[in-house]
Design a protein around this motif. Sequence first.
Motif, PDB file in Angstrom:
ATOM      1  N   ILE A   1      -5.761   4.992  13.166  1.00 29.61           N
ATOM      2  CA  ILE A   1      -5.071   4.129  12.193  1.00 29.61           C
ATOM      3  C   ILE A   1      -5.604   4.393  10.785  1.00 29.61           C
ATOM      4  O   ILE A   1      -4.844   4.442   9.821  1.00 29.61           O
ATOM      5  CB  ILE A   1      -5.188   2.641  12.580  1.00 29.61           C
ATOM      6  N   ILE A   2      -6.914   4.607  10.662  1.00 37.12           N
ATOM      7  CA  ILE A   2      -7.480   4.943   9.351  1.00 37.12           C
ATOM      8  C   ILE A   2      -6.920   6.284   8.872  1.00 37.12           C
ATOM      9  O   ILE A   2      -6.561   6.437   7.697  1.00 37.12           O
ATOM     10  CB  ILE A   2      -9.025   4.956   9.410  1.00 37.12           C
TER      11      ILE A   2
ATOM     12  N   TYR B   1       4.608  11.045  -7.569  1.00 37.66           N
ATOM     13  CA  TYR B   1       4.625  12.208  -8.465  1.00 37.66           C
ATOM     14  C   TYR B   1       6.054  12.703  -8.686  1.00 37.66           C
ATOM     15  O   TYR B   1       6.454  12.969  -9.828  1.00 37.66           O
ATOM     16  CB  TYR B   1       3.745  13.321  -7.878  1.00 37.66           C
ATOM     17  N   LEU B   2       6.828  12.812  -7.617  1.00 43.42           N
ATOM     18  CA  LEU B   2       8.222  13.265  -7.747  1.00 43.42           C
ATOM     19  C   LEU B   2       9.031  12.312  -8.623  1.00 43.42           C
ATOM     20  O   LEU B   2       9.851  12.744  -9.429  1.00 43.42           O
ATOM     21  CB  LEU B   2       8.882  13.396  -6.372  1.00 43.42           C
ATOM     22  N   LYS B   3       8.780  11.024  -8.471  1.00 43.92           N
ATOM     23  CA  LYS B   3       9.508  10.048  -9.279  1.00 43.92           C
ATOM     24  C   LYS B   3       9.091  10.128 -10.744  1.00 43.92           C
ATOM     25  O   LYS B   3       9.943  10.126 -11.636  1.00 43.92           O
ATOM     26  CB  LYS B   3       9.287   8.635  -8.747  1.00 43.92           C
ATOM     27  N   LYS B   4       7.795  10.223 -10.984  1.00 41.84           N
ATOM     28  CA  LYS B   4       7.294  10.206 -12.348  1.00 41.84           C
ATOM     29  C   LYS B   4       7.653  11.488 -13.115  1.00 41.84           C
ATOM     30  O   LYS B   4       8.076  11.425 -14.263  1.00 41.84           O
ATOM     31  CB  LYS B   4       5.773  10.031 -12.323  1.00 41.84           C
ATOM     32  N   VAL B   5       7.520  12.636 -12.471  1.00 40.66           N
ATOM     33  CA  VAL B   5       7.720  13.905 -13.169  1.00 40.66           C
ATOM     34  C   VAL B   5       9.176  14.350 -13.141  1.00 40.66           C
ATOM     35  O   VAL B   5       9.708  14.821 -14.139  1.00 40.66           O
ATOM     36  CB  VAL B   5       6.794  14.995 -12.579  1.00 40.66           C
ATOM     37  N   TYR B   6       9.841  14.186 -11.996  1.00 43.19           N
ATOM     38  CA  TYR B   6      11.192  14.733 -11.831  1.00 43.19           C
ATOM     39  C   TYR B   6      12.278  13.665 -11.687  1.00 43.19           C
ATOM     40  O   TYR B   6      13.440  13.992 -11.515  1.00 43.19           O
ATOM     41  CB  TYR B   6      11.241  15.659 -10.612  1.00 43.19           C
ATOM     42  N   ASN B   7      11.887  12.398 -11.701  1.00 41.72           N
ATOM     43  CA  ASN B   7      12.815  11.279 -11.555  1.00 41.72           C
ATOM     44  C   ASN B   7      13.599  11.344 -10.236  1.00 41.72           C
ATOM     45  O   ASN B   7      14.772  11.002 -10.185  1.00 41.72           O
ATOM     46  CB  ASN B   7      13.760  11.192 -12.761  1.00 41.72           C
ATOM     47  N   ILE B   8      12.936  11.795  -9.188  1.00 38.01           N
ATOM     48  CA  ILE B   8      13.524  11.810  -7.838  1.00 38.01           C
ATOM     49  C   ILE B   8      12.894  10.658  -7.069  1.00 38.01           C
ATOM     50  O   ILE B   8      11.672  10.584  -6.943  1.00 38.01           O
ATOM     51  CB  ILE B   8      13.251  13.148  -7.126  1.00 38.01           C
ATOM     52  N   THR B   9      13.718   9.756  -6.596  1.00 42.97           N
ATOM     53  CA  THR B   9      13.220   8.548  -5.957  1.00 42.97           C
ATOM     54  C   THR B   9      13.477   8.561  -4.457  1.00 42.97           C
ATOM     55  O   THR B   9      14.607   8.773  -4.015  1.00 42.97           O
ATOM     56  CB  THR B   9      13.898   7.305  -6.572  1.00 42.97           C
ATOM     57  N   TYR B  10      12.409   8.324  -3.708  1.00 40.66           N
ATOM     58  CA  TYR B  10      12.475   8.125  -2.262  1.00 40.66           C
ATOM     59  C   TYR B  10      11.641   6.899  -1.932  1.00 40.66           C
ATOM     60  O   TYR B  10      10.649   6.614  -2.620  1.00 40.66           O
ATOM     61  CB  TYR B  10      11.931   9.339  -1.507  1.00 40.66           C
ATOM     62  N   PRO B  11      12.011   6.166  -0.898  1.00 38.38           N
ATOM     63  CA  PRO B  11      11.217   4.979  -0.551  1.00 38.38           C
ATOM     64  C   PRO B  11       9.811   5.375  -0.080  1.00 38.38           C
ATOM     65  O   PRO B  11       9.638   6.348   0.643  1.00 38.38           O
ATOM     66  CB  PRO B  11      12.009   4.311   0.573  1.00 38.38           C
ATOM     67  N   LEU B  12       8.833   4.603  -0.534  1.00 42.13           N
ATOM     68  CA  LEU B  12       7.447   4.853  -0.147  1.00 42.13           C
ATOM     69  C   LEU B  12       7.230   4.446   1.311  1.00 42.13           C
ATOM     70  O   LEU B  12       7.875   3.522   1.814  1.00 42.13           O
ATOM     71  CB  LEU B  12       6.489   4.070  -1.044  1.00 42.13           C
ATOM     72  N   ALA B  13       6.314   5.130   1.964  1.00 38.65           N
ATOM     73  CA  ALA B  13       5.944   4.772   3.332  1.00 38.65           C
ATOM     74  C   ALA B  13       5.056   3.533   3.276  1.00 38.65           C
ATOM     75  O   ALA B  13       4.269   3.345   2.347  1.00 38.65           O
ATOM     76  CB  ALA B  13       5.220   5.928   4.000  1.00 38.65           C
ATOM     77  N   SER B  14       5.179   2.691   4.272  1.00 33.92           N
ATOM     78  CA  SER B  14       4.435   1.433   4.318  1.00 33.92           C
ATOM     79  C   SER B  14       2.969   1.675   4.667  1.00 33.92           C
ATOM     80  O   SER B  14       2.647   2.514   5.506  1.00 33.92           O
ATOM     81  CB  SER B  14       5.069   0.512   5.358  1.00 33.92           C
ATOM     82  N   ILE B  15       2.080   0.923   4.021  1.00 33.31           N
ATOM     83  CA  ILE B  15       0.656   1.000   4.351  1.00 33.31           C
ATOM     84  C   ILE B  15       0.162  -0.361   4.856  1.00 33.31           C
ATOM     85  O   ILE B  15      -1.007  -0.701   4.729  1.00 33.31           O
ATOM     86  CB  ILE B  15      -0.186   1.463   3.146  1.00 33.31           C
ATOM     87  N   ASP B  16       1.046  -1.109   5.480  1.00 34.52           N
ATOM     88  CA  ASP B  16       0.703  -2.444   5.971  1.00 34.52           C
ATOM     89  C   ASP B  16      -0.281  -2.420   7.131  1.00 34.52           C
ATOM     90  O   ASP B  16      -0.867  -3.441   7.454  1.00 34.52           O
ATOM     91  CB  ASP B  16       1.965  -3.189   6.426  1.00 34.52           C
ATOM     92  N   PHE B  17      -0.486  -1.291   7.755  1.00 34.21           N
ATOM     93  CA  PHE B  17      -1.287  -1.247   8.964  1.00 34.21           C
ATOM     94  C   PHE B  17      -2.786  -1.261   8.704  1.00 34.21           C
ATOM     95  O   PHE B  17      -3.566  -1.184   9.633  1.00 34.21           O
ATOM     96  CB  PHE B  17      -0.912  -0.030   9.817  1.00 34.21           C
ATOM     97  N   ILE B  18      -3.219  -1.398   7.443  1.00 38.35           N
ATOM     98  CA  ILE B  18      -4.649  -1.514   7.179  1.00 38.35           C
ATOM     99  C   ILE B  18      -5.183  -2.799   7.803  1.00 38.35           C
ATOM    100  O   ILE B  18      -6.314  -2.836   8.288  1.00 38.35           O
ATOM    101  CB  ILE B  18      -4.962  -1.423   5.668  1.00 38.35           C
ATOM    102  N   LEU B  19      -4.384  -3.854   7.839  1.00 37.12           N
ATOM    103  CA  LEU B  19      -4.784  -5.090   8.508  1.00 37.12           C
ATOM    104  C   LEU B  19      -4.971  -4.843  10.004  1.00 37.12           C
ATOM    105  O   LEU B  19      -5.889  -5.383  10.621  1.00 37.12           O
ATOM    106  CB  LEU B  19      -3.742  -6.191   8.273  1.00 37.12           C
ATOM    107  N   LEU B  20      -4.128  -3.989  10.574  1.00 37.53           N
ATOM    108  CA  LEU B  20      -4.260  -3.644  11.984  1.00 37.53           C
ATOM    109  C   LEU B  20      -5.604  -2.966  12.240  1.00 37.53           C
ATOM    110  O   LEU B  20      -6.236  -3.196  13.281  1.00 37.53           O
ATOM    111  CB  LEU B  20      -3.106  -2.731  12.414  1.00 37.53           C
ATOM    112  N   THR B  21      -6.078  -2.158  11.313  1.00 31.00           N
ATOM    113  CA  THR B  21      -7.373  -1.506  11.448  1.00 31.00           C
ATOM    114  C   THR B  21      -8.486  -2.545  11.539  1.00 31.00           C
ATOM    115  O   THR B  21      -9.395  -2.425  12.364  1.00 31.00           O
ATOM    116  CB  THR B  21      -7.632  -0.566  10.249  1.00 31.00           C
ATOM    117  N   VAL B  22      -8.403  -3.557  10.706  1.00 36.84           N
ATOM    118  CA  VAL B  22      -9.413  -4.617  10.720  1.00 36.84           C
ATOM    119  C   VAL B  22      -9.376  -5.354  12.063  1.00 36.84           C
ATOM    120  O   VAL B  22     -10.439  -5.628  12.659  1.00 36.84           O
ATOM    121  CB  VAL B  22      -9.197  -5.588   9.533  1.00 36.84           C
ATOM    122  N   ILE B  23      -8.186  -5.648  12.542  1.00 37.46           N
ATOM    123  CA  ILE B  23      -8.053  -6.351  13.823  1.00 37.46           C
ATOM    124  C   ILE B  23      -8.617  -5.509  14.964  1.00 37.46           C
ATOM    125  O   ILE B  23      -9.361  -6.020  15.816  1.00 37.46           O
ATOM    126  CB  ILE B  23      -6.575  -6.726  14.078  1.00 37.46           C
TER     127      ILE B  23
END
Length: 171
Positions: free
Chosen positions: A111-112, A127-149
Motif C-alpha cells: 500500500i505504501i 506537469y502535463l496540465k501546467k506545461v501543456y494544458n492537458i487535463t486528466y483526472p488525478l489518481a486517488s491517494i485516499d488509501f494512506i489511511l488504509l496503510t495506518v489501519i
Amino acid sequence: MEIEKKIKVLHIIAWVLCVGIIIKLGGIAISYFASIANPEASKNLYNGLNLSAAYQLSFNHYSFMILGKIVLLAIQAYIIFLVARFLKKINYSQPFNSNLLMVLNKINTSIINLWFATILFNIHLIYLKKVYNITYPLASIDFILLTVIIFILSSIFKRGIEIQQENELTI
C-alpha cells in the motif's frame, strides 16, 4: 452467518476483484500495443479512456501514462491477492500467527508502494496540465489511511503472537 462462512465469502470476493483488476490491466496493455500501430486507438483505449491528447503531444508522455496506469493496477491486484492469501491463512484455533503477520506486513508495504507510485503518476499529470494544458483526472491517494489501519492491525497481531507464545510457555 458464522465467521468461517463470512471469511470464505470475502475470500471469493477478493479473488473476483483481483481477476477483474488483472483483466482491466490486460485490456489497457493490449489497447496500448494496438495504439502503437494505430494512433486513433488512443482515443478509446479501455472503457472510454481517451489519452489521444497525450499521444499527440509526445509518445513518451503517452507511454508513461499507460505505464503508470499499468503499475498502479498491478500493485492493486497484488494487494488484493495478498488480502486473499490473508483470508485463506486464517487459522481459527490459533488466529495470531507469524504467517498472518508476514502477509499483513506485505500488504502494508504494498500500500505504501502504491501511494508513492500514485504520487509520481499524479506529478506527471500535474506537469502535463501546467506545461501543456492537458487535463486528466488525478489518481486517488485516499488509501494512506488504509496503510495506518493495516499498520495498527499488524501491531495488534504482533502483540497477539507475543501473548500466545507467553501462554504456551506457561503451560
